[in-house]
Design a protein around this motif. Structure first.
Motif, PDB file in Angstrom:
ATOM      1  N   ALA A 199       0.827  -1.208   0.000  1.00 42.53           N
ATOM      2  CA  ALA A 199       0.000   0.000   0.000  1.00 42.53           C
ATOM      3  C   ALA A 199       0.862   1.260   0.000  1.00 42.53           C
ATOM      4  CB  ALA A 199      -0.925  -0.005   1.219  1.00 42.53           C
ATOM      5  N   SER A 200       1.985   1.229   0.718  1.00 39.47           N
ATOM      6  CA  SER A 200       2.893   2.379   0.718  1.00 39.47           C
ATOM      7  C   SER A 200       3.450   2.619  -0.678  1.00 39.47           C
ATOM      8  CB  SER A 200       4.033   2.147   1.710  1.00 39.47           C
ATOM      9  OG  SER A 200       3.553   2.039   3.027  1.00 39.47           O
ATOM     10  N   GLY A 201       3.889   1.544  -1.333  1.00 42.59           N
ATOM     11  CA  GLY A 201       4.386   1.665  -2.700  1.00 42.59           C
ATOM     12  C   GLY A 201       3.314   2.173  -3.648  1.00 42.59           C
ATOM     13  N   TYR A 202       2.076   1.718  -3.442  1.00 42.75           N
ATOM     14  CA  TYR A 202       0.967   2.137  -4.297  1.00 42.75           C
ATOM     15  C   TYR A 202       0.715   3.644  -4.192  1.00 42.75           C
ATOM     16  CZ  TYR A 202      -3.860   2.605  -5.959  1.00 42.75           C
ATOM     17  OH  TYR A 202      -4.996   3.010  -6.615  1.00 42.75           O
ATOM     18  N   PHE A 203       0.709   4.178  -2.973  1.00 42.57           N
ATOM     19  CA  PHE A 203       0.464   5.611  -2.807  1.00 42.57           C
ATOM     20  C   PHE A 203       1.650   6.448  -3.294  1.00 42.57           C
ATOM     21  CE2 PHE A 203      -3.099   4.351  -0.138  1.00 42.57           C
ATOM     22  CZ  PHE A 203      -4.045   5.301  -0.481  1.00 42.57           C
ATOM     23  N   LEU A 235       3.498   0.692   9.470  1.00 44.51           N
ATOM     24  CA  LEU A 235       2.321   1.558   9.616  1.00 44.51           C
ATOM     25  C   LEU A 235       2.730   3.017   9.586  1.00 44.51           C
ATOM     26  CD1 LEU A 235      -0.707   1.934  10.289  1.00 44.51           C
ATOM     27  CD2 LEU A 235      -0.067   1.793  12.704  1.00 44.51           C
ATOM     28  N   ASN A 236       3.821   3.346  10.251  1.00 42.98           N
ATOM     29  CA  ASN A 236       4.319   4.720  10.268  1.00 42.98           C
ATOM     30  C   ASN A 236       4.639   5.203   8.857  1.00 42.98           C
ATOM     31  OD1 ASN A 236       5.382   7.180  11.205  1.00 42.98           O
ATOM     32  ND2 ASN A 236       7.404   6.303  11.507  1.00 42.98           N
ATOM     33  N   ALA A 237       5.338   4.362   8.086  1.00 40.67           N
ATOM     34  CA  ALA A 237       5.678   4.725   6.711  1.00 40.67           C
ATOM     35  C   ALA A 237       4.415   4.908   5.880  1.00 40.67           C
ATOM     36  CB  ALA A 237       6.569   3.647   6.095  1.00 40.67           C
ATOM     37  N   PHE A 238       3.470   3.993   6.018  1.00 40.19           N
ATOM     38  CA  PHE A 238       2.230   4.076   5.254  1.00 40.19           C
ATOM     39  C   PHE A 238       1.470   5.362   5.581  1.00 40.19           C
ATOM     40  CE2 PHE A 238      -2.404   3.242   5.285  1.00 40.19           C
ATOM     41  CZ  PHE A 238      -2.606   3.128   3.913  1.00 40.19           C
ATOM     42  N   MET A 239       1.334   5.684   6.869  1.00 41.89           N
ATOM     43  CA  MET A 239       0.580   6.873   7.261  1.00 41.89           C
ATOM     44  C   MET A 239       1.273   8.149   6.782  1.00 41.89           C
ATOM     45  SD  MET A 239      -2.161   5.820   8.637  1.00 41.89           S
ATOM     46  CE  MET A 239      -2.723   7.462   9.040  1.00 41.89           C
ATOM     47  N   LEU A 256      -6.880  15.223   9.639  1.00 45.28           N
ATOM     48  CA  LEU A 256      -7.237  13.894  10.128  1.00 45.28           C
ATOM     49  C   LEU A 256      -6.123  12.888   9.834  1.00 45.28           C
ATOM     50  CD1 LEU A 256     -11.028  13.518   9.208  1.00 45.28           C
ATOM     51  CD2 LEU A 256     -10.030  13.693  11.496  1.00 45.28           C
ATOM     52  N   CYS A 257      -5.562  12.984   8.631  1.00 47.65           N
ATOM     53  CA  CYS A 257      -4.422  12.124   8.295  1.00 47.65           C
ATOM     54  C   CYS A 257      -3.247  12.416   9.226  1.00 47.65           C
ATOM     55  CB  CYS A 257      -4.007  12.339   6.845  1.00 47.65           C
ATOM     56  SG  CYS A 257      -5.161  11.672   5.635  1.00 47.65           S
ATOM     57  N   GLY A 258      -3.057  13.703   9.535  1.00 46.64           N
ATOM     58  CA  GLY A 258      -1.995  14.082  10.464  1.00 46.64           C
ATOM     59  C   GLY A 258      -2.203  13.476  11.843  1.00 46.64           C
ATOM     60  N   ALA A 259      -3.471  13.401  12.286  1.00 46.04           N
ATOM     61  CA  ALA A 259      -3.763  12.761  13.571  1.00 46.04           C
ATOM     62  C   ALA A 259      -3.380  11.286  13.527  1.00 46.04           C
ATOM     63  CB  ALA A 259      -5.245  12.922  13.907  1.00 46.04           C
ATOM     64  N   GLY A 260      -3.664  10.619  12.389  1.00 47.75           N
ATOM     65  CA  GLY A 260      -3.251   9.230  12.227  1.00 47.75           C
ATOM     66  C   GLY A 260      -1.747   9.077  12.215  1.00 47.75           C
ATOM     67  N   VAL A 261      -1.053  10.025  11.576  1.00 51.99           N
ATOM     68  CA  VAL A 261       0.413  10.015  11.559  1.00 51.99           C
ATOM     69  C   VAL A 261       0.956  10.145  12.985  1.00 51.99           C
ATOM     70  CG1 VAL A 261       2.448  11.327  10.845  1.00 51.99           C
ATOM     71  CG2 VAL A 261       0.627  10.885   9.203  1.00 51.99           C
ATOM     72  N   PHE A 262       0.345  11.005  13.775  1.00 52.57           N
ATOM     73  CA  PHE A 262       0.753  11.184  15.169  1.00 52.57           C
ATOM     74  C   PHE A 262       0.574   9.900  15.967  1.00 52.57           C
ATOM     75  CE2 PHE A 262      -0.712  12.048  19.544  1.00 52.57           C
ATOM     76  CZ  PHE A 262       0.451  12.572  20.076  1.00 52.57           C
TER      77      PHE A 262
END
Length: 696
Positions: free
Chosen positions: A105-109, A149-153, A182-188
């Protein structure tokens, strides 16, 4: 519809590329599967998740609550490790599958990010490189930690920013910025120290499309350099820098708020071709001088009047003022000269005409992040007794100890620079760039006749020379493409990510933090991959302008991707053959049998680390002695040197580990000297009987 189907096919293709070689990991024998999990720290999550799933609370040892983990990865682990009641290896296979999925998924994005905004050809290379370059894969996918997960977010976060950059610039776009928040909250929640990148990106987004957006980011960097340098220059001869860390935090914090604010109030961020260079020089001088004076007054009140600040080296503020004048003044003078040479239009950055848009953007972005942060701190305080993870607090405390196996803190500014430029994966935040630079520097040393470097400055100088040569070569080749580079850098928010990454790295290197690991530097890795990929995309565009250029780049892309995937697949097949005939990284069966033979069910065994042992010996209680996955109460008693009572209260009977750690290293020798008796040597460590000395 056709476009959506194409995107889905590409994602499925990435899944196949990932699972085709790595399915052998999921099907491998249990002993061989353990070679996938290269760090004991992953089992801190797994054992705690198992306890949560079984209703024992948020605890590693079943004795006390802990918060020494990043929450989002724990949320994913909990349902997976509910399966441990059936088979201890089943959740390990599921977690490996989840990490492989996140890698795809990280590669896809990354592919979407580049194919939409920069180059479809480069999109394939950057995605395949990220997924299958072994050093990156080992950190992000193979560890069992939160890194995948960190890399993906982080990648999704940057992708959402790139999407808003494609829109019209005259819109407020509140809801799109709210989604980024919201994405930033997930990154946190995926990794708490991402907060530096999150904040810098938020400030950058608030002032988006204005020069102040980029110029303020550079000022933030210069402020960080100035404050850190002044702190170490003043205290370099002082052995105990930790008495003054609160001062450093306040100096940086107040400087980040006040210096840009005064620069704004003195209209240093305005572009006005009618003003002279002298006026541009005077205004930063006034802004920095007034802000430094105000910071001095505030720190004086906190230290001398209110007595809430432990140490206040007054001259450090003066040194910071001088360095800030030189750095920030020179930068703003450069901006003026550049405007005079290139020409510029007057830009309105007045609060009167922009406050509505700026406040709306700030609210949209920072509200979900602030709400998430507050809820996280409240929950932590209520159940764990401390707002922030105890693991980070302990690693900074280790730096204050005179004799510990975890290393020594950095006490000089040159030491900070050396660590930032370190090419090793374990210590160097920017290792992905520093390793090739270090190789070039080594060749340059031979060319210049250096037999070996004599001190840190020789090493750093050679490294800078090598970097400067490469940079000049890049600038000469890409000189006419600067506008393209700037456009792509803005699209991917490279400058705020760089600023946040440097703050992140310096926060570890300048505050006495010990035992940082390779998986701390995921943000820095992403930054370097994005930067190099932009340069590659520009290079391909230059090539494609020539005859046969597109065919050359297409063939090169196919060749590079094929080689990366082929070499990766071969290495996986060698590491995880179906027959399982490979050397074991860790003989877990031998250790489990040893502990079961020497102890009884229900016994409490103290270990530094102990995640792996705790997971595979569930009928014993492993008490984490280093405190990283223990309680706030344990840490407080550890600091007070009063841990014996805690160990007696929790009925600790044995200690299992290395003699060097327990008897020769702080803080363990404080309370284990004369209390441990060797029982037997296990496969890796000694088992000791614990016989505490109690005061009558």
């Amino acid at each position: 519809m056709a476009m959506k189907n194409k995107k889905l096919l590409i994602f499925v293709f990435f899944l196949i590329l990932n699972f085709l070689p790595q399915v052998f990991v999921l099907l491998s024998q249990p002993d061989n599967l353990m070679n996938w999990y290269l760090t004991d720290d992953a089992f801190y999550y797994f054992k705690t998740a198992q306890n949560i799933a079984e209703g024992n609370g948020i605890t590693f040892d079943g004795l006390t609550s802990t918060n020494g983990f990043h929450p989002l990865w724990m949320v994913i682990c909990v349902p997976v490790f509910a399966l441990a009641r059936y088979d201890l290896f089943l959740p390990l296979r599921v977690i490996a599958a989840i990490q492989i999925l996140m890698n795809a998924a990280s590669g896809y994005f990354l592919y979407l990010m580049f194919s939409k905004n920069i180059s479809k050809t480069t999109a394939w290379i950057v995605a395949v490189f990220w997924m299958f370059f072994p050093p990156i894969h080992e950190i992000t996918t193979k560890s069992g930690l939160e890194t995948g997960l960190n890399a993906f977010m982080l990648i999704v976060f940057i992708y959402t920013i790139s999407e808003i950059s494609r829109g019209k610039s005259d819109k407020n776009r509140f809801w799109e910025i709210f989604w980024i928040g919201l994405c930033g909250a997930g990154v946190f929640l995926s990794r708490l120290d991402n907060i530096f990148i999150i904040i810098m990106t938020g400030v950058w987004l608030v002032f988006r499309e204005k020069r102040i957006s980029n110029n303020s980011q550079v000022d933030f960097l210069l402020i960080l350099v100035s404050a850190t340098a002044s702190f170490f220059f003043r205290l370099e001869s002082n052995e105990n820098i930790f008495d003054y860390l609160s001062f450093l935090y306040l100096l940086i914090g107040f400087s980040l708020i006040m210096k840009p604010t005064f620069l704004y109030l003195f209209r240093c961020y305005e572009s006005d071709p009618e003003k002279t260079a002298i006026r541009y020089l005077i205004k930063p001088f006034m802004a920095i001088s007034l802000s430094s004076g105000l910071i001095f007054i505030i720190l004086y009140i906190l230290h001398d009047v209110l007595h809430v600040l432990k140490g206040f080296p007054r001259s450090a503020v003066m040194v910071d003022w001088v360095i800030s004048l030189l750095l920030i003044g020179a930068y703003h003078q450069y901006l003026k000269i550049r405007d005079l040479v290139n020409g510029s239009k007057k830009e309105d950055v007045s609060l009167k005409n922009n406050w509505g848009v700026w406040m709306s953007r700030a609210a949209g972005y920072f509200l979900p992040i602030s709400f998430t942060l507050i809820i996280y701190l409240i929950i932590n305080s209520r159940y764990a007794g401390t707002a922030m993870p105890v693991s980070g607090q302990i690693k900074r405390w280790w730096g204050t100890l005179p004799n510990t196996v975890y290393g020594q803190p950095i006490r000089t500014f040159s030491g900070v620079i050396k660590e930032l430029l370190d090419p090793s994966r374990e210590r160097g935040p920017f290792w992905l760039l520093m390793q090739p630079l270090d190789a070039a520097a080594s060749k340059l040393e031979v060319f210049l006749g250096y037999s070996q470097t004599q001190n840190v400055f020789d090493s750093v100088n050679i490294l800078f020379i090598a970097g400067a040569i490469i940079l000049v070569a890049v600038l000469l080749f890409f000189g006419k493409q600067s506008e393209k580079f700037k456009k792509h850098a803005i699209t991917l928010a490279l400058l705020p990510i760089l600023t946040g990454a440097l703050f992140h790295a310096v926060s570890y290197k300048s505050t006495g933090y010990l035992h940082a690991k390779s998986w701390y530097w995921v943000g820095e890795m992403i930054l370097i991959v994005l930067l190099l990929s932009i340069l590659l995309a520009i290079f391909f565009k230059i090539i494609e302008k020539r005859s046969w250029g597109k065919k050359i780049t297409s063939f090169s892309t196919f060749l590079v991707c094929s080689i990366l995937w082929g070499m990766f697949s071969l290495s996986i097949l060698q590491q995880f053959p179906l027959n399982g005939q490979v050397p074991l990284e860790y003989d877990i069966d031998g250790e489990v049998q040893f502990i079961r033979a020497q102890t009884e069910p229900g016994d409490v065994i103290g270990m530094t680390g102990g995640g792996l042992t705790a997971y595979f010996v569930p009928d014993r209680t492993i008490l984490n002695l280093d405190g990283l996955i223990n309680s706030a109460d344990y840490f407080r008693r550890l600091q007070d040197g009063d841990i014996t009572e805690y160990l007696i209260e929790n009925n600790m009977k044995y200690v299992y580990g290395e003699e060097l750690i327990f008897l020769d290293s702080d803080p363990y020798r404080w309370f284990f000297t004369d209390t441990l008796t060797v029982l037997k040597k296990g496969p890796y460590f000694y088992l000791y009987a614990y016989q505490p000395i109690t005061n009558p």
